[in-house]
Write a protein that holds these residues in place. Sequence first.
Motif, PDB file in Angstrom:
ATOM      1  N   PRO A 136       4.756  -8.602  -5.494  1.00  0.00           N
ATOM      2  CA  PRO A 136       4.625  -8.936  -6.922  1.00  0.00           C
ATOM      3  C   PRO A 136       3.929 -10.262  -7.190  1.00  0.00           C
ATOM      4  O   PRO A 136       3.384 -10.463  -8.286  1.00  0.00           O
ATOM      5  CB  PRO A 136       6.080  -8.960  -7.412  1.00  0.00           C
ATOM      6  N   ASP A 137       3.952 -11.191  -6.220  1.00  0.00           N
ATOM      7  CA  ASP A 137       3.307 -12.486  -6.444  1.00  0.00           C
ATOM      8  C   ASP A 137       1.797 -12.449  -6.207  1.00  0.00           C
ATOM      9  O   ASP A 137       1.124 -13.481  -6.304  1.00  0.00           O
ATOM     10  CB  ASP A 137       3.949 -13.560  -5.550  1.00  0.00           C
ATOM     11  N   GLY A 138       1.243 -11.269  -5.887  1.00  0.00           N
ATOM     12  CA  GLY A 138      -0.201 -11.143  -5.687  1.00  0.00           C
ATOM     13  C   GLY A 138      -0.640 -11.235  -4.247  1.00  0.00           C
ATOM     14  O   GLY A 138      -1.799 -10.949  -3.941  1.00  0.00           O
ATOM     15  N   SER A 139       0.252 -11.635  -3.355  1.00  0.00           N
ATOM     16  CA  SER A 139      -0.089 -11.682  -1.941  1.00  0.00           C
ATOM     17  C   SER A 139       0.067 -10.293  -1.325  1.00  0.00           C
ATOM     18  O   SER A 139       0.711  -9.410  -1.897  1.00  0.00           O
ATOM     19  CB  SER A 139       0.794 -12.692  -1.204  1.00  0.00           C
ATOM     20  N   THR A 140      -0.527 -10.111  -0.158  1.00  0.00           N
ATOM     21  CA  THR A 140      -0.495  -8.819   0.512  1.00  0.00           C
ATOM     22  C   THR A 140      -0.364  -9.036   2.016  1.00  0.00           C
ATOM     23  O   THR A 140      -0.335 -10.173   2.499  1.00  0.00           O
ATOM     24  CB  THR A 140      -1.790  -8.023   0.255  1.00  0.00           C
ATOM     25  N   SER A 141      -0.315  -7.950   2.731  1.00  0.00           N
ATOM     26  CA  SER A 141      -0.398  -8.025   4.186  1.00  0.00           C
ATOM     27  C   SER A 141      -1.834  -8.349   4.588  1.00  0.00           C
ATOM     28  O   SER A 141      -2.791  -7.916   3.938  1.00  0.00           O
ATOM     29  CB  SER A 141      -0.005  -6.690   4.824  1.00  0.00           C
ATOM     30  N   ASP A 142      -1.995  -9.125   5.651  1.00  0.00           N
ATOM     31  CA  ASP A 142      -3.306  -9.261   6.267  1.00  0.00           C
ATOM     32  C   ASP A 142      -3.590  -7.966   7.011  1.00  0.00           C
ATOM     33  O   ASP A 142      -2.829  -7.564   7.898  1.00  0.00           O
ATOM     34  CB  ASP A 142      -3.336 -10.438   7.244  1.00  0.00           C
ATOM     35  N   ALA A 143      -4.674  -7.295   6.655  1.00  0.00           N
ATOM     36  CA  ALA A 143      -4.917  -5.976   7.229  1.00  0.00           C
ATOM     37  C   ALA A 143      -6.408  -5.761   7.469  1.00  0.00           C
ATOM     38  O   ALA A 143      -7.265  -6.423   6.872  1.00  0.00           O
ATOM     39  CB  ALA A 143      -4.372  -4.876   6.322  1.00  0.00           C
ATOM     40  N   ARG A 144      -6.668  -4.809   8.358  1.00  0.00           N
ATOM     41  CA  ARG A 144      -8.048  -4.434   8.700  1.00  0.00           C
ATOM     42  C   ARG A 144      -8.084  -2.937   8.957  1.00  0.00           C
ATOM     43  O   ARG A 144      -7.341  -2.425   9.788  1.00  0.00           O
ATOM     44  CB  ARG A 144      -8.500  -5.203   9.941  1.00  0.00           C
ATOM     45  N   LEU A 145      -8.946  -2.246   8.236  1.00  0.00           N
ATOM     46  CA  LEU A 145      -9.134  -0.809   8.405  1.00  0.00           C
ATOM     47  C   LEU A 145     -10.559  -0.549   8.877  1.00  0.00           C
ATOM     48  O   LEU A 145     -11.490  -1.242   8.462  1.00  0.00           O
ATOM     49  CB  LEU A 145      -8.899  -0.060   7.090  1.00  0.00           C
ATOM     50  N   VAL A 146     -10.716   0.454   9.720  1.00  0.00           N
ATOM     51  CA  VAL A 146     -12.036   0.864  10.188  1.00  0.00           C
ATOM     52  C   VAL A 146     -12.201   2.349   9.898  1.00  0.00           C
ATOM     53  O   VAL A 146     -11.402   3.175  10.353  1.00  0.00           O
ATOM     54  CB  VAL A 146     -12.234   0.591  11.689  1.00  0.00           C
ATOM     55  N   LEU A 147     -13.225   2.685   9.119  1.00  0.00           N
ATOM     56  CA  LEU A 147     -13.543   4.073   8.796  1.00  0.00           C
ATOM     57  C   LEU A 147     -14.779   4.496   9.582  1.00  0.00           C
ATOM     58  O   LEU A 147     -15.652   3.664   9.883  1.00  0.00           O
ATOM     59  CB  LEU A 147     -13.810   4.258   7.308  1.00  0.00           C
ATOM     60  N   THR A 148     -14.873   5.773   9.899  1.00  0.00           N
ATOM     61  CA  THR A 148     -16.013   6.256  10.661  1.00  0.00           C
ATOM     62  C   THR A 148     -16.413   7.656  10.223  1.00  0.00           C
ATOM     63  O   THR A 148     -15.588   8.423   9.712  1.00  0.00           O
ATOM     64  CB  THR A 148     -15.699   6.283  12.172  1.00  0.00           C
ATOM     65  N   ASN A 149     -17.704   7.964  10.408  1.00  0.00           N
ATOM     66  CA  ASN A 149     -18.219   9.324  10.216  1.00  0.00           C
ATOM     67  C   ASN A 149     -18.759   9.882  11.527  1.00  0.00           C
ATOM     68  O   ASN A 149     -19.565  10.819  11.527  1.00  0.00           O
ATOM     69  CB  ASN A 149     -19.312   9.340   9.146  1.00  0.00           C
ATOM     70  N   GLU A 150     -18.351   9.276  12.639  1.00  0.00           N
ATOM     71  CA  GLU A 150     -18.742   9.634  13.992  1.00  0.00           C
ATOM     72  C   GLU A 150     -20.168   9.224  14.317  1.00  0.00           C
ATOM     73  O   GLU A 150     -20.663   9.525  15.399  1.00  0.00           O
ATOM     74  CB  GLU A 150     -18.559  11.140  14.248  1.00  0.00           C
ATOM     75  N   ARG A 151     -20.841   8.543  13.391  1.00  0.00           N
ATOM     76  CA  ARG A 151     -22.153   7.951  13.651  1.00  0.00           C
ATOM     77  C   ARG A 151     -22.054   6.430  13.599  1.00  0.00           C
ATOM     78  O   ARG A 151     -22.475   5.739  14.515  1.00  0.00           O
ATOM     79  CB  ARG A 151     -23.183   8.432  12.607  1.00  0.00           C
ATOM     80  N   PHE A 152     -21.484   5.950  12.505  1.00  0.00           N
ATOM     81  CA  PHE A 152     -21.316   4.521  12.296  1.00  0.00           C
ATOM     82  C   PHE A 152     -19.892   4.245  11.845  1.00  0.00           C
ATOM     83  O   PHE A 152     -19.090   5.159  11.625  1.00  0.00           O
ATOM     84  CB  PHE A 152     -22.324   3.994  11.272  1.00  0.00           C
TER      85      PHE A 152
END
Length: 231
Positions: free
Chosen positions: A183-199
Amino acid sequence: MTFPTRNKGWPQLACVACGGRRLRACRRAMSLMELMLVLAVLVAVAAMVYPALQGPMDDQRLLKTADLIRAQLTRARVAAMKNGQMYVFRYVTSGDEYAVEPWAADADGTEASQQALLGDTPALPRSTSDKLRPLGISGQRLPDNILFFSGETQMDARLAAVTSDASPSAPPEGSAPPIVFYPDGSTSDARLVLTNERFFVEVTLRGLTGMVRVSELLSAEEVASQGGGVP
């Protein structure tokens, strides 16, 4: 070869091959065989060009999907601040399913909040099959042939409470740790990686500010150098 014909007005040109008729009347339409030949050539050219265009089109779709995920993360953060309640973003690595829901909310409130966050995109139907719905809740899917390749969420005391076994919002077995919005506007430090099997495309979330950044298209080597887990 043409020659002028006798007329009261201006001399007209006539075609010798047409028996002296006027050149304007001598024009002929394409025959069916000629038309079919032109269509065959166009189809052959399209068949050769399409594979070359398909790759760039898929890459643009991957970038647009990353922007969609950025929008969902931003909406979850805004909803947490507006409602004074924690929200979680869940996803399945090596899968295409994701969902946003309030933490420790009742089922009706969760469903309504999901519909408000996810916008006009239809939600997935509920299912008791973990194989069909790994998250076990109503969610959404990424576009075809795009997956969550990997994900990292920095663990802290607040996130540990969310992911504990006693928590109503504990992630199902096999799913990635959720991304939490406070609620205070902070979040988890996170990293997501998406792929289409090319890039690959990397989506990073700063915990202190809640800012989301989307990278350009990355190769497997670039993702591996940043710790994305590519072999």
